[in-house]
Design a protein around this motif. Structure first.
Motif, short mmCIF file in Angstrom:
data_model
loop_
_atom_site.label_atom_id
_atom_site.label_comp_id
_atom_site.label_asym_id
_atom_site.label_seq_id
_atom_site.Cartn_x
_atom_site.Cartn_y
_atom_site.Cartn_z
N SER A 93 12.82 3.47 1.85
CA SER A 93 13.15 3.42 0.42
C SER A 93 13.56 4.77 -0.13
O SER A 93 13.72 4.92 -1.35
CB SER A 93 11.94 2.89 -0.37
N GLY A 94 13.74 5.77 0.76
CA GLY A 94 14.21 7.08 0.31
C GLY A 94 13.15 7.87 -0.41
O GLY A 94 13.40 8.35 -1.52
N ASN A 95 11.98 8.02 0.22
CA ASN A 95 10.88 8.75 -0.42
C ASN A 95 10.30 9.78 0.53
O ASN A 95 10.51 9.75 1.75
CB ASN A 95 9.77 7.78 -0.85
N LEU A 96 9.53 10.70 -0.05
CA LEU A 96 8.87 11.76 0.69
C LEU A 96 7.42 11.82 0.24
O LEU A 96 7.14 11.85 -0.96
CB LEU A 96 9.57 13.10 0.40
N VAL A 97 6.49 11.81 1.20
CA VAL A 97 5.06 11.95 0.91
C VAL A 97 4.67 13.39 1.24
O VAL A 97 4.91 13.86 2.35
CB VAL A 97 4.21 10.97 1.73
N VAL A 98 4.07 14.09 0.27
CA VAL A 98 3.83 15.53 0.40
C VAL A 98 2.36 15.83 0.10
O VAL A 98 1.78 15.24 -0.81
CB VAL A 98 4.73 16.33 -0.56
N ALA A 170 -1.24 13.15 -7.54
CA ALA A 170 -2.64 12.99 -7.94
C ALA A 170 -3.47 14.07 -7.25
O ALA A 170 -3.31 14.31 -6.05
CB ALA A 170 -3.17 11.61 -7.56
N PRO A 171 -4.36 14.72 -8.00
CA PRO A 171 -5.23 15.73 -7.38
C PRO A 171 -6.20 15.08 -6.39
O PRO A 171 -6.59 13.92 -6.54
CB PRO A 171 -5.99 16.33 -8.57
N VAL A 182 -3.31 18.40 -3.70
CA VAL A 182 -2.58 17.36 -4.42
C VAL A 182 -1.80 16.51 -3.42
O VAL A 182 -1.21 17.05 -2.47
CB VAL A 182 -1.60 17.97 -5.45
N LEU A 183 -1.80 15.20 -3.62
CA LEU A 183 -0.93 14.29 -2.87
C LEU A 183 0.22 13.88 -3.79
O LEU A 183 -0.01 13.52 -4.95
CB LEU A 183 -1.70 13.07 -2.41
N ASP A 184 1.45 13.93 -3.26
CA ASP A 184 2.64 13.67 -4.08
C ASP A 184 3.57 12.70 -3.36
O ASP A 184 3.70 12.74 -2.14
CB ASP A 184 3.37 15.00 -4.34
N ILE A 185 4.20 11.83 -4.13
CA ILE A 185 5.28 10.97 -3.62
C ILE A 185 6.53 11.28 -4.44
O ILE A 185 6.53 11.12 -5.67
CB ILE A 185 4.93 9.48 -3.73
N THR A 196 4.65 3.38 -7.90
CA THR A 196 4.41 4.58 -7.11
C THR A 196 3.23 5.37 -7.65
O THR A 196 2.45 5.96 -6.90
CB THR A 196 5.67 5.47 -7.09
N PHE A 197 3.08 5.37 -8.97
CA PHE A 197 1.97 6.10 -9.59
C PHE A 197 0.63 5.52 -9.15
O PHE A 197 -0.31 6.27 -8.81
CB PHE A 197 2.12 6.03 -11.11
N ALA A 198 0.52 4.19 -9.14
CA ALA A 198 -0.72 3.55 -8.70
C ALA A 198 -0.98 3.83 -7.22
O ALA A 198 -2.12 4.06 -6.80
CB ALA A 198 -0.66 2.05 -8.96
N LEU A 199 0.08 3.82 -6.42
CA LEU A 199 -0.07 4.03 -4.99
C LEU A 199 -0.57 5.44 -4.69
O LEU A 199 -1.47 5.63 -3.86
CB LEU A 199 1.27 3.79 -4.29
N VAL A 200 -0.02 6.45 -5.35
CA VAL A 200 -0.43 7.82 -5.05
C VAL A 200 -1.86 8.06 -5.51
O VAL A 200 -2.63 8.80 -4.86
CB VAL A 200 0.55 8.84 -5.67
N ARG A 201 -2.28 7.45 -6.62
CA ARG A 201 -3.67 7.60 -7.07
C ARG A 201 -4.64 6.95 -6.10
O ARG A 201 -5.70 7.51 -5.77
CB ARG A 201 -3.83 7.01 -8.46
N SER A 202 -4.29 5.75 -5.61
CA SER A 202 -5.15 5.07 -4.63
C SER A 202 -5.24 5.85 -3.33
O SER A 202 -6.31 5.96 -2.73
CB SER A 202 -4.62 3.66 -4.36
N ALA A 203 -4.11 6.40 -2.90
CA ALA A 203 -4.10 7.17 -1.65
C ALA A 203 -4.94 8.44 -1.78
O ALA A 203 -5.66 8.83 -0.85
CB ALA A 203 -2.67 7.50 -1.26
N ALA A 204 -4.85 9.10 -2.92
CA ALA A 204 -5.66 10.30 -3.14
C ALA A 204 -7.14 9.95 -3.10
O ALA A 204 -7.97 10.71 -2.56
CB ALA A 204 -5.30 10.95 -4.48
#
Length: 661
Positions: A93-98, A170-171, A182-185, A196-204
């Motif tokens: 989907s053209g994304n980067l997880v950082v 999300a911190p 911090v985890l970032d998408i 995406t916002f919900a996903l990054v918060r859950s992953a953090a």
């Protein structure tokens, strides 16, 4: 964890606000949100120009990055599996997880090749610094500055060259409330998706929970949720308690639900900080707790039997350890090869859902081995439920294992009980001393393993369960099968792989074990660490057969640490209990002692004609005869027999066991 997801201003509003800021040095009110306005203002005060396309992009040196990666090794180890999971959900989907540290230094990234190339143009890659002071408003830097999750979309970025990005971050906090990173998408702003916002918060949150369990593997854990069924799930609150009940850690949800914050963690007991009395919570039982607001809060204290030995030395690549107490590090072997091989084999088969049967003497660390398997597997965030089949009365084991409905029998709780098997759903069920399970219940256990459902006592509705099974025994189950005491079909269900743990006397890492136990005991007792052991004492300990294995060694070291003066840092003979001094010295003097007793109790029989027995064999035979005669003469009074023989009772018991008496 508070978060910020606000209405994004239009491109026109952002353009007007940016122009006004460049002309007047401040952000106009009303065009952008207050939080974005504050971030832009901080970026402006840092001396950054939003339109300067030639400004340097801060990158750390290769040695600095290497040092940061080494320093953040544990953080990375727990974050990478979560990042891979997130990337698998978004791949293509053209994304980067950082992932960044608390300074905004990018440590690791995963992304689609086409977008990675575009992100590289603005140095969105490991080694780059993305703090607000370096890059202006951006999801990573702003999440660090505001210490809450945030979305920065398109032209909301302070630097215009970053406006092609849409980023959600999300911190990640430690269990002490400290900011870890911090985890970032990040992706193309044209493909912005609100999920995406919900996903990054859950992953953090998943990373935080992994860090929590790694940090508090030795502490008591209280699990919290607003639903009883939520205990053990991803969205649960976690509180770590020390042996004396102090709150030593809590994840973000627990902090929110209990009104804790970083300043209160480590400052009092659970009762003092929250009003919840942990001593009244039976381990393994779900209880309704008081909560702030209208929502109920349920809690369950994990069942814990404190392990006597951390399995960390069994890793394939063990971390650098302290030097042994009495010899150079070069001569030490920190990992026993048999133990290492057993763990590696068990890890492989358990990853495929295959049951593991652990054999070993009592006290050799079978439950610790099982916990290490659980902690290293995919179900580490799920329950580990241990049941000692030998410790439960036969009348209770059925209800304890399989659960029961309310009123199923006299004395049953009104609300019933799910049973230990259902409590292990999603995680690991450890059945210790499985050889002592009553024959009548073995058929029920076999049915659970075959059908993956459990029917509670007094009920009729099957309840689905999913767990991996680890069993342990010091018995020879094949002998029990031959004697009709154990079902052969159950044996083959349990015995996907059998691993045998070496007894302590057989292990090659004795010095490392002693060091590890002493370090942990000194930490638990809040005393100075032990630096050394008298060489003669250490040598005697390494020769001693340790019939109680790790449990016996741990008990002795715990007593010795308690007997040390506050400023003492060397263990010596006078710190040991008297009977243990006798036992440790017995292997050296035992032959002479028993020989003297032999000469006073019996005459030496003549050797058979034509044979000349060795002195050692003859002495052992005479010693065995003398011991049996004295025990018979004292009518089994072991204290009197030991006194007449001139040896300790523990030595006498050991010799009788060797004789087979």
């Amino acid at each position: 964890m508070p978060h910020r997801l606000e209405h994004h201003p239009s491109a026109t509003e952002l353009q007007q606000a940016r122009r006004w800021m460049l002309e007047h040095g401040e952000v106009p009110q009303g065009l952008v949100s207050e939080s974005l306005s504050r971030s832009w203002q901080r970026s402006h005060h840092a001396g950054l120009s939003p339109v300067d396309m030639l400004a340097d992009q801060p990158i750390c040196t290769a040695p600095d990055l290497k040092q940061a990666l080494e320093r953040q090794h544990e953080f990375l180890a727990h974050a990478r599996p979560v990042m891979e999971f997130v990337f698998d959900q978004m791949q293509g989907s053209g994304n980067l997880v950082v992932l960044s540290d608390a300074r905004g230094l990018l440590l690791h990234s995963l992304g689609d090749t086409d977008f990675v190339d575009r992100a590289d143009r603005v140095a969105l890659r490991p080694g780059a610094l993305w703090h607000e002071a370096d890059r202006g408003t951006n999801a990573i830097g702003t999440a660090l500055a505001d210490q809450c999750p945030v979305v920065i979309h398109g032209a909301e970025h302070y630097l215009e060259r970053n406006s092609f990005l849409t980023c959600a971050a999300a911190p990640v906090r430690t269990s002490a409330g400290r900011l870890q990173g911090v985890l970032d998408i990040s992706g193309d702003q044209r493909a912005h998706h609100p999920h995406t916002f919900a996903l990054v918060r859950s992953a953090a949150r998943m990373i935080e929970d992994r860090l929590f369990h790694a940090r508090h593997s030795r502490d008591q854990i209280l699990r919290l949720h607003h639903l009883p069924e939520g205990l053990g799930a991803v969205g649960e609150g976690l509180v770590a308690l020390s042996d004396d009940g102090w709150v030593v850690g809590a994840n973000a949800l627990a902090q929110q639900w209990l009104g804790l914050d970083e300043s209160r963690i480590g400052t009092g007991t659970l009762d003092q900080l929250t009003g919840i009395q942990s001593r009244l919570m039976p381990p393994g039982r779900v209880m309704r707790l008081h909560a702030q607001g209208d929502r109920a809060l349920f809690g369950r204290m994990d069942v814990r039997q404190r392990p006597v030995l951390n399995m960390a030395p069994m890793q394939a690549r063990p971390p650098a350890a302290k030097a042994p107490l009495t010899q150079p590090a070069a001569s030490a072997q920190p990992v026993d090869p048999r133990l290492h091989d057993a763990l590696q084999r068990a890890r492989r088969v358990q990853a495929q859902g295959i049951a593991v049967l652990v054999q070993g003497e009592s006290g050799s660390g079978k439950e610790v081995f099982a916990r290490a398997l659980h902690a290293d597997g995919d179900r580490a965030h799920k329950p580990f439920v241990a049941v000692n089949c030998a410790a439960l009365p036969e009348t209770l084991i059925e209800a304890e294992l399989f659960g029961y409905v309310g009123g199923a029998f006299t004395g049953a709780r009104r609300e019933g009980s799910p049973g230990r098997i259902r409590e292990a759903d999603g995680g690991t069920l450890f059945l210790d001393e499985i050889g002592d399970m009553p024959l009548s219940l073995q058929a029920r256990l076999l049915r659970v393993l075959q059908d993956k459902v459990v029917v509670p006592l007094g009920g009729s509705k099957p309840q689905p369960v999913d767990f991996v099974l680890v069993c342990a025994t010091h018995r020879k189950l094949r002998d029990a099968i031959a004697a009709g005491a154990f079902r052969e079909d159950l044996y083959y269900r349990l015995n996907g792989l059998t691993v045998s743990l070496p007894a302590l006397r057989e292990r090659q890492d004795f010095d490392a074990i002693v060091r590890q136990m002493l370090d942990q005991l000194c930490t638990d007792m809040k005393r100075l660490p032990v630096d050394s052991i008298h060489p003669g004492l250490m040598q005697a300990m390494s020769r001693y057969p340790w019939p109680g294995n790790l449990r016996q060694l741990h008990g002795l070291l715990r007593t010795v640490c308690a007997l040390l003066d506050p400023d003492e840092r060397t263990l010596d003979w006078h710190h040991l209990p008297e009977d243990m001094v006798q036992d440790l010295r017995a292997p050296v003097a035992e032959a002479a002692e028993v020989r003297a007793a032999t000469l006073s109790q019996t005459e030496s029989p003549a050797a058979p004609v034509g044979m000349t027995p060795s002195p050692d064999a003859n002495l052992r035979r005479l010693s065995d005869q003398a011991i049996q005669q004295v025990v018979e003469a004292t009518q089994g009074n072991m204290s009197e027999a030991a006194r007449r023989l001139g040896i300790s009772r523990n030595t006498l018991y050991r010799r009788l066991k060797q004789i087979g008496h």
